[in-house]
Design a protein around this motif. Structure first.
Motif, PDB file in Angstrom:
ATOM      1  N   THR A  85       0.828  -1.204   0.000  1.00  0.00           N
ATOM      2  CA  THR A  85       0.000   0.000   0.000  1.00  0.00           C
ATOM      3  C   THR A  85       0.861   1.251   0.000  1.00  0.00           C
ATOM      4  O   THR A  85       0.624   2.188  -0.775  1.00  0.00           O
ATOM      5  CB  THR A  85      -0.937   0.010   1.217  1.00  0.00           C
ATOM      6  OG1 THR A  85      -1.872  -1.059   1.108  1.00  0.00           O
ATOM      7  CG2 THR A  85      -1.692   1.326   1.323  1.00  0.00           C
ATOM      8  N   TYR A 132      -9.300   4.122  -3.311  1.00  0.00           N
ATOM      9  CA  TYR A 132     -10.663   3.731  -2.963  1.00  0.00           C
ATOM     10  C   TYR A 132     -11.038   2.430  -3.663  1.00  0.00           C
ATOM     11  O   TYR A 132     -10.682   2.218  -4.832  1.00  0.00           O
ATOM     12  CB  TYR A 132     -11.656   4.821  -3.383  1.00  0.00           C
ATOM     13  CG  TYR A 132     -11.528   6.086  -2.573  1.00  0.00           C
ATOM     14  CD1 TYR A 132     -12.155   6.206  -1.339  1.00  0.00           C
ATOM     15  CD2 TYR A 132     -10.761   7.156  -3.045  1.00  0.00           C
ATOM     16  CE1 TYR A 132     -12.023   7.367  -0.585  1.00  0.00           C
ATOM     17  CE2 TYR A 132     -10.629   8.316  -2.297  1.00  0.00           C
ATOM     18  CZ  TYR A 132     -11.264   8.415  -1.066  1.00  0.00           C
ATOM     19  OH  TYR A 132     -11.125   9.558  -0.318  1.00  0.00           O
ATOM     20  N   ARG A 145      -8.737   8.309   6.545  1.00  0.00           N
ATOM     21  CA  ARG A 145      -7.870   7.457   5.730  1.00  0.00           C
ATOM     22  C   ARG A 145      -6.386   7.778   5.929  1.00  0.00           C
ATOM     23  O   ARG A 145      -5.536   6.981   5.536  1.00  0.00           O
ATOM     24  CB  ARG A 145      -8.255   7.566   4.253  1.00  0.00           C
ATOM     25  CG  ARG A 145      -9.549   6.812   3.960  1.00  0.00           C
ATOM     26  CD  ARG A 145     -10.047   7.020   2.549  1.00  0.00           C
ATOM     27  NE  ARG A 145     -11.241   6.211   2.319  1.00  0.00           N
ATOM     28  CZ  ARG A 145     -11.259   5.040   1.677  1.00  0.00           C
ATOM     29  NH1 ARG A 145     -10.133   4.537   1.196  1.00  0.00           N
ATOM     30  NH2 ARG A 145     -12.386   4.377   1.514  1.00  0.00           N
ATOM     31  N   TYR A 179      -8.241   2.160   3.690  1.00  0.00           N
ATOM     32  CA  TYR A 179      -9.317   1.629   2.843  1.00  0.00           C
ATOM     33  C   TYR A 179     -10.672   1.715   3.541  1.00  0.00           C
ATOM     34  O   TYR A 179     -11.660   1.220   3.018  1.00  0.00           O
ATOM     35  CB  TYR A 179      -9.013   0.174   2.481  1.00  0.00           C
ATOM     36  CG  TYR A 179      -7.691   0.022   1.761  1.00  0.00           C
ATOM     37  CD1 TYR A 179      -7.585   0.256   0.396  1.00  0.00           C
ATOM     38  CD2 TYR A 179      -6.529  -0.318   2.465  1.00  0.00           C
ATOM     39  CE1 TYR A 179      -6.375   0.142  -0.256  1.00  0.00           C
ATOM     40  CE2 TYR A 179      -5.308  -0.440   1.810  1.00  0.00           C
ATOM     41  CZ  TYR A 179      -5.231  -0.204   0.455  1.00  0.00           C
ATOM     42  OH  TYR A 179      -4.030  -0.315  -0.198  1.00  0.00           O
ATOM     43  N   PRO A 235      -8.978  -4.141   3.178  1.00  0.00           N
ATOM     44  CA  PRO A 235      -8.408  -3.747   1.883  1.00  0.00           C
ATOM     45  C   PRO A 235      -8.835  -4.707   0.772  1.00  0.00           C
ATOM     46  O   PRO A 235      -8.975  -5.913   1.005  1.00  0.00           O
ATOM     47  CB  PRO A 235      -6.901  -3.835   2.123  1.00  0.00           C
ATOM     48  CG  PRO A 235      -6.726  -3.776   3.603  1.00  0.00           C
ATOM     49  CD  PRO A 235      -7.930  -4.447   4.173  1.00  0.00           C
TER      50      PRO A 235
END
Length: 407
Positions: free
Chosen positions: A42, A62, A234, A243, A247
């Motif tokens: 991420t 998103y 976030r 997320y 996720p």
């Protein structure tokens, strides 16, 4: 007789072909969502998205399509009753504005021509007339896949500056990111949105927002913020907060593989590939149009997008041509939509595309024009091939000069 047996070729303006390496990246077990590999993945995706957008601002991922990114952008920066100005050059900026209206924004449309890019002078005039600065944001797409228009984002920024207007400048790069140059910070863009299913070569389902300092400042007082879209939540320390819940692991695996492919090629090289292939498509269409039955939807060459080409053929049924390409050749080309629905076809040339796929698609279209008796200039595919050959030969000569000088 059919020539379609074999691998199907998808030449629509999204979703685009997903590379085998990206598909394979998803074929693995789920992993821990709170620590280890996924957390690192991420962080690297968010950092690489900054590179693609050309920003030092914040990036957000998103689990949503591009419409989700639209809503995230508006809800995080604006309040009910705020006026936004939508710059029309096709269907999709208008769609972004329609979403804003459902959120309670006061949406104004700057009317455009479906065969032209947005006129910076018209934008400057409208903003100059807004003495009270009631317009809080300007919304535009860099490339509209319905019309095939490429909007000049730096010129539009200059129009805002010339009018001395403080509105947030928001740009949709869903059909342009990694396909054409985009420099969010360098061009003075306050916020940008994008998604996975076009130039980023990943299945639909992820979208992105990049927010610069002015957008983040507006977020502090935005009245439309809801929990799922909220940037503040976030940006929390826990990985799941990025997320707002579990996720979308396998889409993240796919995105990481696609970003690795793109960055290994080099962003500038990918943009150059898109430009060359788009020029080849336009060379073919220009030849076909000589007989008068076909025409570019976007009239000015400099306003035509490098990710999609929209072709009009109002006096002939484009569905016959699309069916021929699919059923006889195994090539899917797009239909026209919205105001020009049923009046032509669209050739998508973005993402995981190369010379064989583009030239093969053009050959299928040209064959269909001949078989179906649709008037067209002969030699479109040859023109496309010659354009690419000329461009590549020129590059080889340019590269040879420094090498010879060094020797």
């Amino acid at each position: 007789m059919t020539l379609a047996h074999g691998r199907q070729v998808l030449m629509i303006p999204g979703p685009t072909t997903v590379p085998d390496a990206v598909l394979q990246a998803m074929h693995r077990p789920a992993i821990d969502i709170r620590q280890g590999e996924l957390v690192d993945m991420t962080d690297r995706c968010l950092a690489d998205l900054k590179t693609l957008f050309g920003t030092a601002g914040e990036t957000f991922i998103y689990a949503a399509n591009g419409h989700g990114a639209w809503e995230a952008a508006l809800s995080n920066t604006l309040s009910r009753g705020d006026r936004v100005l939508v710059l029309e050059s096709g269907r999709f900026a208008r769609g972004w504005g329609e979403m804003g209206a459902r959120l309670g924004l006061d949406v104004e449309l700057l009317p455009g021509d479906w065969r032209r890019a947005v006129d910076p002078a018209a934008l400057q005039a409208r903003l100059a007339a807004d003495d009270a600065h009631e317009i809080k944001a300007v919304l535009v797409v860099q490339i509209d896949t319905a019309s095939g228009a490429l909007n000049d984002i730096p010129a539009l920024r200059r129009a805002l500056d010339a009018a001395g207007h403080p509105a947030l400048f928001m740009v949709d790069t869903i059909a342009s990111l990694a396909c054409v140059p985009f420099e969010m910070d360098g061009w003075g863009v306050d916020l940008s949105v994008s998604a996975t299913q076009k130039g980023l070569m990943t299945p639909p389902g992820l979208s992105f927002v990049a927010a610069g300092p002015r957008a983040m400042a507006a977020h502090a007082s935005a009245g439309l913020v809801t929990h799922y879209w909220d940037w503040t939540f976030r940006m929390g320390a826990a990985h799941y907060q990025k997320y707002c819940g579990t996720p979308p692991e396998h889409l993240i695996f796919a995105l990481r593989a696609a970003l690795d492919l793109l960055l290994a090629e080099g962003l500038a090289a990918a943009q150059r590939r898109h430009r060359l292939l788009a020029e080849a498509v336009r060379a073919a269409v220009a030849v076909w149009a000589q007989a008068g039955a076909l025409a570019f939807n976007i009239e000015r060459p400099e306003e035509r997008a490098d990710s999609v080409t929209v072709v009009l053929m109002p006096d002939h049924d484009p569905e016959r041509l699309r069916r021929f390409c699919l059923e006889t050749c195994g090539v899917t080309i797009g239909e026209t939509i919205a105001e020009i629905h049923g009046h032509g076809f669209r050739i998508g040339h973005m993402g995981h595309v190369n010379a064989p796929t583009v030239l093969g698609a053009l050959a299928s279209v040209e064959m269909g024009l001949s078989v179906l008796g649709i008037p067209h200039g002969a030699g479109g595919v040859q023109a496309a091939t010659e354009h690419l050959a000329t461009a590549l030969a020129s590059e080889r000569r340019t590269q040879a000069v420094p090498a010879a000088a060094a020797g």
